[in-house]
Design a protein around this motif. Structure first.
Motif, PDB file in Angstrom:
ATOM      1  N   TYR B 468      -5.498  -3.278  10.012  1.00 27.70           N
ATOM      2  CA  TYR B 468      -5.701  -4.653  10.482  1.00 27.70           C
ATOM      3  C   TYR B 468      -6.792  -5.377   9.693  1.00 27.70           C
ATOM      4  CZ  TYR B 468      -5.316  -8.608  13.557  1.00 27.70           C
ATOM      5  OH  TYR B 468      -5.085  -9.862  14.031  1.00 27.70           O
ATOM      6  N   ILE B 472      -8.246  -9.426   6.810  1.00 26.04           N
ATOM      7  CA  ILE B 472      -9.493 -10.177   6.613  1.00 26.04           C
ATOM      8  C   ILE B 472      -9.965 -10.046   5.173  1.00 26.04           C
ATOM      9  CG2 ILE B 472     -11.905 -10.226   7.305  1.00 26.04           C
ATOM     10  CD1 ILE B 472     -10.799  -9.468  10.119  1.00 26.04           C
ATOM     11  N   ALA B 475      -7.898 -12.394   3.219  1.00 19.42           N
ATOM     12  CA  ALA B 475      -8.298 -13.791   3.389  1.00 19.42           C
ATOM     13  C   ALA B 475      -9.552 -14.088   2.580  1.00 19.42           C
ATOM     14  CB  ALA B 475      -8.539 -14.082   4.865  1.00 19.42           C
ATOM     15  N   ALA B 476     -10.400 -13.059   2.404  1.00 17.58           N
ATOM     16  CA  ALA B 476     -11.588 -13.261   1.578  1.00 17.58           C
ATOM     17  C   ALA B 476     -11.239 -13.260   0.095  1.00 17.58           C
ATOM     18  CB  ALA B 476     -12.626 -12.188   1.873  1.00 17.58           C
ATOM     19  N   ASP B 493     -19.748  -8.554   0.136  1.00 21.40           N
ATOM     20  CA  ASP B 493     -19.925  -8.333   1.572  1.00 21.40           C
ATOM     21  C   ASP B 493     -18.847  -7.435   2.171  1.00 21.40           C
ATOM     22  OD1 ASP B 493     -22.032 -10.019   1.433  1.00 21.40           O
ATOM     23  OD2 ASP B 493     -20.887 -11.806   1.989  1.00 21.40           O
ATOM     24  N   LEU B 494     -17.882  -7.030   1.373  1.00 19.75           N
ATOM     25  CA  LEU B 494     -16.735  -6.330   1.939  1.00 19.75           C
ATOM     26  C   LEU B 494     -16.995  -4.854   2.167  1.00 19.75           C
ATOM     27  CD1 LEU B 494     -13.868  -7.862  -0.213  1.00 19.75           C
ATOM     28  CD2 LEU B 494     -14.741  -8.638   1.969  1.00 19.75           C
TER      29      LEU B 494
ATOM     30  N   ILE C  20      -9.919 -11.820  14.204  1.00 21.22           N
ATOM     31  CA  ILE C  20      -9.672 -12.940  13.295  1.00 21.22           C
ATOM     32  C   ILE C  20     -10.607 -14.107  13.638  1.00 21.22           C
ATOM     33  CG2 ILE C  20      -7.960 -14.645  12.568  1.00 21.22           C
ATOM     34  CD1 ILE C  20      -7.054 -12.086  11.532  1.00 21.22           C
ATOM     35  N   ALA C  23     -13.978 -13.409  12.458  1.00 25.13           N
ATOM     36  CA  ALA C  23     -14.100 -13.574  11.005  1.00 25.13           C
ATOM     37  C   ALA C  23     -14.143 -15.045  10.630  1.00 25.13           C
ATOM     38  CB  ALA C  23     -12.951 -12.871  10.302  1.00 25.13           C
ATOM     39  N   LEU C  30     -19.186  -9.759  10.335  1.00 30.98           N
ATOM     40  CA  LEU C  30     -18.058 -10.194   9.514  1.00 30.98           C
ATOM     41  C   LEU C  30     -18.402 -11.458   8.732  1.00 30.98           C
ATOM     42  CD1 LEU C  30     -15.083  -9.564  11.961  1.00 30.98           C
ATOM     43  CD2 LEU C  30     -16.076  -8.046  10.266  1.00 30.98           C
ATOM     44  N   LEU C  33     -16.414 -13.091   5.427  1.00 28.65           N
ATOM     45  CA  LEU C  33     -15.178 -12.327   5.253  1.00 28.65           C
ATOM     46  C   LEU C  33     -13.940 -13.168   5.510  1.00 28.65           C
ATOM     47  CD1 LEU C  33     -15.936  -8.812   6.690  1.00 28.65           C
ATOM     48  CD2 LEU C  33     -16.131  -9.681   4.397  1.00 28.65           C
ATOM     49  N   TRP C  34     -14.047 -14.445   5.429  1.00 24.63           N
ATOM     50  CA  TRP C  34     -12.847 -15.253   5.594  1.00 24.63           C
ATOM     51  C   TRP C  34     -12.673 -16.083   4.342  1.00 24.63           C
ATOM     52  CZ3 TRP C  34      -9.084 -14.050   8.446  1.00 24.63           C
ATOM     53  CH2 TRP C  34      -8.091 -14.958   8.775  1.00 24.63           C
TER      54      TRP C  34
END
Lengths: 146, 583, 266, 418
Positions: B468, B472, B475-476, B493-494, C20, C23, C30, C33-34
């Motif tokens: 899941y 994210i 999306a980054a 940051d991941l 979500i 984020a 987080l 992270l978007w």
């Protein structure tokens, strides 16, 4: 199977039929050959279309007579049509994308890529004009063709 | 009676141990062979995935235990090695686990049993389709041990990277072995699929009309058609790539490439041609990997909700629609590949269309559960798990189908999330469910339900925890196939989230030990069962468990559809498709 | 116990949506992270479309998840007989038509965004005539670096005054910029997350990407098509500058590069 | 598995189609084959369309003979007829007749493969391989091509020279060496120099075109090109004759100078001796003559050096022009250019030649493999008695064979006639 049943009785007619198909196939091959060596090739697209039609006709003859599909029941459509459509689809989908790639060649690629033979044809034209003393540059004919 | 028995026996096996258990022509033995082979490959593929995850969580650190296995410097994963890892993970999972397990193992086991046949139409061809996998096993296995790092141009093997040795110095011979291996897989699949089609068309028991076939068989049938039509195109492409690599032709190489150690390439080719040929197969391959899972899930859901499958015919039609549309959507893998953008629009529209039958299937499954008498068995849990994951995978697919959004998320972890939800959350979970479901038929014993539920619980939670967060990451903008993204400011940051995922992945790997123990243990200690332990309707449950050569000890005559559960007119809540004669 | 299973499946949409949303708001842990901030005039439509689809799929996700959990919810006492239903055409048509409608809407709705980003290269008006914006930089990707070629003072490529910068490219703010991207070896992909620009680069093929950056700053370029072992480190920086700063930079770099190339010639 | 667990029953089925399983399976297999060839032919078509327009080689340029292809088509059609007749005979239990048709089919198939092999060797002889490094095709007459020819020639010369070191060259090798040297000076170096001197890019490309034409003309019947070469040859020869004349003049001059020098030296030596004898110095007239002689002598020596230098240069020029004339002569004497005249196997220029070779050998190669597999199957069935009970074998084999024929029906126009 129908062919088996009928084949028993009219063997002669069947053989005759096959020979007729054979003659037709030879004739069609000859047509293709003649077209390829005829002035029709000047308009290439048309010649190609005719040759492909001839090939399709030949394929049709082979499939329906030699492969006995003429005498088979409807399953023949289920088996042959999807595959034929699919193969056509593949080619048709590729042509606009891959088949017209030359339009997007990069300059780097043009350095190495093969060139249209118009330029090649220029050799003869240039030669004709250059019966004189020295090899004459192609500029004039080159600028004409572009 | 003895002479026909001998005659029929020879149809399935050559005398002797080898003939019985190794070179057997019995579809059940062949199915089991496929099952065991693919499970073993699954372990290999899983370990490769864990190595990939390790690198993403703790880049360039010494890898415990497995570090010693690869000679990579001091147990570290080098970037070349990393490219090999994900290439082989994908190749193995797709071509050696999911496809052969679905089509080879379950296709073989279930097709003759569920349609009431004594075996496949061509037992010898069937046997060959398994044994022709062995050259592929050996070639792919050998590619690990060649000089360099193994095939490392991704499972998509896009030229020129896959063709020019100078561009991927680690690949070398391994890439050639990879191509050859896939060619053998292709031949095996082709043999299998024509056999399956012939069997399903010609060898159904009396009364088993096409519209009485269980969904599993329908999906296997459609899958076989997909394979038969799509795979040859890939084979043609593979031959071309092989000749580019070995003979120096230039089908996929443009002129004037700088990357070949100064050796001029033949040129004149088109790199995009390979992508078209490849996806012409590999998109339908996606459906080859999910359709049989869908079919089996349909059967399991109907059985354990004790309720007829909701909308049988629409389910069949949507499978056909998915397959049909599946052939005209391959371009959606290539939206930003440099393909003609107008062609992209047409592929986008067909791709959007394919969400339709998938949606119908999902809602029909939900409606099947609705007002059912749900039995919470392990197979059911896995099937519902499949459903839950497939919804996520399906919905994330809509992002990619939208071409402008695809510009951003293409080749990022969003894609990785999407196909892992479909292939791991979807196909693998369904496969696990199917193993729990048909295990008693295959081996005559039950698997432990208790262990199975623990296995499901952990697998389900951990799977979500692994995959899941990938949405994210995507999306980054985190690109896939990166050995170390953290030197990019944007992706620095991941790291923590990747570490969470990796820990979950490792735990997920350990969880499968429960399954392995359950699987092996039950072979010896599982509860012995009769013909129909789940009280299911389909024909295979009318045969003995496990069925002997020839499958049926009576002539099955089918008199109803496969999903007559909880019929108000019947005393029991199931009505088998064929009545078993009283013993 | 059986209700636990039902709740387990219910947890998926709940936790999934939470994650979500978390984020999106970028709260700890987080943060960042978007989607990165979009600085491209043409990229807004992509974000808009992304969010739209996120809303639609989010609603479906929660809805189906809830229905799934609900259908699984076991009856009291456990042994009831299931409904004997084979299907319902009206229902099936409804849940085929509604998604179909949404999808058709999406396909049509997104066409403009696609055209804007991939088909209609920006035009400029020069001497009263409209023409395509010519590429201002030629990007040549190679294993594993980005080379940026500027046309030099004469504004034309492939002339002696061209100069090349590696690893960093500068563009002016608030101007449509066109890059001509090429590859000299294998496939690469030109990806600038903050610009929502991505295009695979096919060797031997001439391609263009365009954008109009509206915020000065340094943005990273990444390669997103596997190009070999060094794929992961194939990055560069795109610096968006105010027009004056850009002009200064261009002048200085031109002078510097030409000086170097002259010293080579000598 | 316990196979004696229960008694076997012969199960009955409800087949959907009224055909035997084997035939159905074969038809399904043929569908996959259609897709396989669709992949191959599709690739051929798009690769072909993908080259710049008008840059696809004509059959002549790649030594493709249309009528041989047509004949091969005919052979395959015949074999299709014979196999269908074999099936007819087998169905009627006429095993002998069936066998005869069957064998005839086999033979026709072999003839097809034989002709194919002959065609392949025709290509190989001209350096048309589907692959590097054996392939000698270059897509473009550009400096890369010239240098490729140059390095090939240099390599060949070096090879021959190594042999010269070991053994005496045979007459043929000697001749080859001479030809190679002629190509080196009269073609490669000649063109390289002309291109280097020329500033106009069109003139440069024209030089390169001529270069490629001389080695292997794309259109051998191009009369204008022929005339051009004839005129160039006469020009070259004229120049060569001019050089020879000049050289003769220079030879004469050199001789004259030498003679003069002899006289001068005598006079000079006499005066010098006198001067050295010394006591009575030279008269004014004498010393003036002595100085004049000295200058004259120096001048003559200088001229002699110059004349000798230009003689050497002229020799070189004559050599180059002779080589050029030889090259042109050889080109004009043969229909297919230098490569045919001297059999040197020089790299040739065919636009899109490599792509052509790749696709041609791919398509015909896979078709040939299918023919070969068909022949194998024929050979396996051959020993059987072709009675009605075996008719299904003949039928299935026939279906496969017709399919192979079908593929060729499309390949023939696509590869030979388009």
């Amino acid at each position: 199977m129908v062919s088996e049943a009928s084949g028993q009785q009219d063997h002669k007619t069947n053989t005759k039929l096959f020979l007729k198909v054979f003659a037709a196939l030879c004739f069609l091959t000859a047509i293709s050959f003649v077209i390829a060596n005829s002035p029709l090739m000047k308009s290439q697209g048309l010649a190609w279309a005719v040759m492909m039609l001839v090939s399709c006709a030949k394929a049709f003859l082979v499939i329906s007579f030699f492969m006995h599909l003429k005498w088979e029941r409807t399953w023949k459509y289920v088996l042959t049509i999807p595959a034929s459509l699919m193969s056509l689809l593949l080619v048709v989908a590729l042509i606009p994308d891959v088949g017209r790639r030359a339009e997007n060649y990069s300059d780097q690629r043009w350095l190495h890529a093969t060139e249209p033979s118009e330029v090649k044809a220029d050799l003869s034209r240039e030669d004709a004009s250059a019966t004189g003393d020295e090899p004459v540059p192609v500029d004039s004919s080159e600028s004409d063709s572009h | 009676m003895s002479s026909p028995q001998n005659a029929t026996a020879s149809r399935w096996s050559i005398p002797g141990f080898l003939g019985h258990y190794v070179f057997s022509r019995d579809h059940k033995i062949i199915g089991t062979q496929f099952l065991f082979s693919t499970l073993i490959w699954g372990v290999a593929g899983g370990l490769l995935a864990l190595a990939v995850r390790w690198q993403l969580a703790w880049p360039w650190s010494d890898m415990p235990i497995f570090g010693r296995l690869f000679e990579a410097e001091g147990g570290q994963i080098s970037p070349e090695f990393y490219t090999m890892l994900f290439t082989m993970h994908a190749t193995i999972m797709i071509f050696f686990v999911i496809i052969p397990m679905l089509a080879g193992a379950f296709g073989n086991w279930l097709i003759p049993l569920m349609i009431g046949a004594d075996d496949m139409a061509f037992p010898t061809l069937n046997m060959l389709s398994y044994w022709i996998m062995w050259p592929a096993f050996i070639l792919i296995g050998a590619s690990f041990f060649t000089a360099g790092y193994g095939p490392s141009s991704g499972w998509t093997a896009y030229p020129p990277l896959s063709v020019l040795d100078a561009a991927a110095p680690g690949s070398g011979v391994a890439q050639t072995l990879w191509i050859l291996g896939l060619t053998f897989v292709g031949i095996s699949s082709m043999m299998g699929s024509v056999n399956y089609m012939t069997t399903i068309i010609q060898m159904r028991a009396p009364g088993m009309t096409m519209m009485r076939l269980p969904m599993t068989i329908w999906s296997m049938f459609i899958t076989a058609i997909l394979q038969a039509f799509a795979l040859p195109v890939l084979t043609a492409g593979l031959f071309m790539q092989l000749s580019d690599r070995v003979f120096g032709t230039g089908f996929f190489l443009p002129e004037g490439l700088a990357a070949n150690n100064g050796i001029q390439v033949a040129g004149g080719g088109q790199p995009l041609l390979w992508q078209h040929l490849f996806w012409f197969y590999s998109h339908p391959a996606v459906y080859i990997m999910i359709l049989p899972a869908m079919g089996m899930v349909s059967d399991i859901l109907a059985c354990f909700s004790r309720k007829p499958l909701f909308g049988y015919k629409p389910m069949v039609y949507s499978i056909c629609a998915i397959a049909g549309l599946g052939f005209i959507v391959w371009g959606h893998h290539m939206f930003i590949s440099g393909m003609d953008p107008i062609l992209g629009v047409s592929f986008m529209i067909s791709t959007m269309l394919i969400a339709l039958p998938s949606g119908v299937k999902t809602f029909n499954w939900l409606a099947t559960l609705w007002r059912g008498n749900v039995q919470f068995t392990t197979p059911l849990l896995f099937s519902v798990g499949f459903l839950s994951m497939f919804i996520i995978g399906g919905l994330s697919g809509i992002f990619m189908a939208a071409t402008p959004v695809d510009i951003y998320i293409h080749d990022t972890y969003f894609i990785v999330a999407h196909f892992h939800y479909v292939l791991f959350g979807g196909s693998i979970l369904a496969l696990l469910g199917a193993i729990y479901f048909w295990y008693p038929k295959m081996f005559g014993r039950m698997m432990s339900e208790r262990l199975g539920k623990v296995h499901f619980f952990l697998t389900f939670i951990l799977t979500n925890m692994v995959f899941y967060p990938m949405h994210i990451l995507g999306a980054a903008g985190f690109p896939r196939r990166y050995a170390d993204p953290y030197h990019f400011q944007a992706f620095a940051d991941l790291l923590p989230i990747n570490q969470v995922m990796t820990v979950s992945a490792i735990l997920l790997g350990f969880t499968q030990i429960i399954f392995a123990a359950n699987f092996v243990g039950s072979l010896f200690f599982g509860k012995k069962v009769g013909r129909n332990p789940w009280q299911a309707n389909t024909l295979e449950w009318a045969a003995p468990s496990p069925p002997g050569h020839g499958n049926f000890d009576f002539q099955p005559v089918v008199c109803r559809g496969p999903y007559e559960y909880s019929c108000p007119d019947a005393d029991v809540d199931f009505l088998p498709q064929a009545e078993t004669p009283p013993a | 116990m059986n209700r636990v299973w039902s709740l387990l499946f219910l947890l998926v949409p709940i936790l999934g949506t939470l994650l979500i949303v978390w984020a999106i708001f970028g709260a700890w842990p987080l943060a960042g992270l978007w989607l990165p901030e979009n600085v491209n005039e043409y990229g807004g439509v992509i974000d808009h479309l992304f969010n739209l689809i996120l809303w639609i799929t989010g609603v479906i996700f929660i809805g189906t998840g809830a229905i799934l959990a609900l259908t699984m919810w076991p009856a009291k006492g456990g042994s009831r007989r299931a409904a004997y239903v084979h299907g319902n055409h009206t229902l099936e048509i409804i849940w085929a038509v509604i998604p179909a409608g949404i999808l058709v809407f999406l396909s049509i709705y997104q066409l403009n965004a696609w055209a804007e980003n991939k088909m209609d290269r920006p035009v400029e008006v020069v001497d009263g005539e409209e023409r395509l914006v010519p590429p201002s930089v030629r990007v040549v990707a190679r294993q594993f670096d980005w080379d940026f070629f500027y046309p030099g003072p004469d504004g034309k490529f492939d002339t002696v005054d061209d100069f090349m910068v590696t690893g960093e490219v500068h563009v002016p703010k608030n101007q449509p910029v066109v890059f001509q991207i090429e590859s000299s070896d294998v496939l690469h992909s030109f990806f600038v997350p903050s610009l929502r620009v991505k295009q695979d680069i096919v060797p031997g093929m001439k391609q263009f990407v365009w954008f109009e950056a509206n915020k000065a700053g340094r943005y990273e370029i990444a390669c997103t098509e596997l190009c070999g072992w060094g794929h992961y480190k194939m990055g560069a920086v795109l610096e968006v500058q105010e027009e004056e700063d850009y002009a200064v930079w261009l002048q200085e770099t031109t002078a510097k590069c030409l000086a170097i190339s002259q010293s080579f010639e000598e | 598995m316990t196979d004696t667990q229960h008694q076997h029953v012969e199960l009955s089925y409800e087949p959907a189609l009224p055909i035997p399983r084997g035939k159905l399976c074969l038809w399904l297999f043929l569908s996959t084959e259609i897709m396989f060839f669709a992949g191959l032919i599709g690739s051929y078509i798009v690769l072909r369309f993908g080259v710049p327009e008008g840059a696809w080689p004509t059959p002549k340029q790649v030594y493709l003979v249309e009528w041989i292809g047509a004949f091969n088509t005919f052979v395959l059609i015949c074999s299709s007829v014979t196999v269908v007749l074999a099936l007819e005979a087998a169905k009627q239990n006429q095993a002998g007749l069936a066998k005869r048709w069957f064998v005839l089919t086999f033979l026709l198939g072999s003839v097809f493969l034989g002709i194919k092999a002959y065609e392949y060797t025709q290509k190989f002889e001209h350096g048309i391989y589907p692959m590097r490094p054996r392939s000698k095709i270059y897509d473009k007459a550009n400096p890369y091509y010239v240098s490729a020819v140059g390095s090939y020639v240099a390599g060949e010369i070096a090879k021959l020279q190594v042999e010269t070191g070991r053994t005496e060259l045979t007459g043929m090798d000697q001749e080859r060496l001479e030809h190679l040297r002629a190509v080196q000076t009269g073609l490669v170096n000649w063109t390289a120099e002309e291109v280097a001197l020329e500033e106009n890019p069109y003139a440069q490309s024209s030089q390169l075109e001529t270069f490629a034409y001389v080695i292997s003309p794309l259109d051998p019947d191009n009369s204008q090109a022929h005339e051009f070469l004839v005129s160039q040859k006469s020009e070259v020869e004229k120049q060569k004759d001019g050089f020879i004349l000049e050289q003769k003049a220079k030879d004469q001059r050199s001789q004259e100078i030498n003679e003069e020098l002899v006289e001068l030296n005598e006079a000079y030596a006499a005066l010098e001796a006198k001067a050295e004898a010394g006591e009575a110095a030279l008269t004014a007239a004498e010393s003036e003559a002595f100085a004049k002689l000295a200058t004259q002598r120096t001048e003559l020596y200088e001229e002699l050096t110059a004349v000798d230098a230009s003689r050497a240069k002229l020799t070189q020029e004559i050599e180059t022009y002779t080589a050029r004339a030889d090259v042109l002569e050889a080109t004009l004497s043969s229909h297919h250019g230098l490569n045919e005249a001297w059999h040197l196997g020089l790299p040739i220029m065919i636009p899109s030649g490599n792509t052509w070779a790749n696709t041609y050998f791919l398509l015909t190669g896979f078709h040939a493999v299918h023919v070969f597999i068909g022949l194998l199957a024929f050979a396996l069935v051959m020993p059987m008695k072709l009675i009605a009970t075996h008719a299904h074998l003949v039928e299935n084999l026939g279906l496969y064979w017709h399919f192979v024929d079908l593929v060729w029906i499309f390949l023939f126009p696509l590869l030979y006639l388009f």
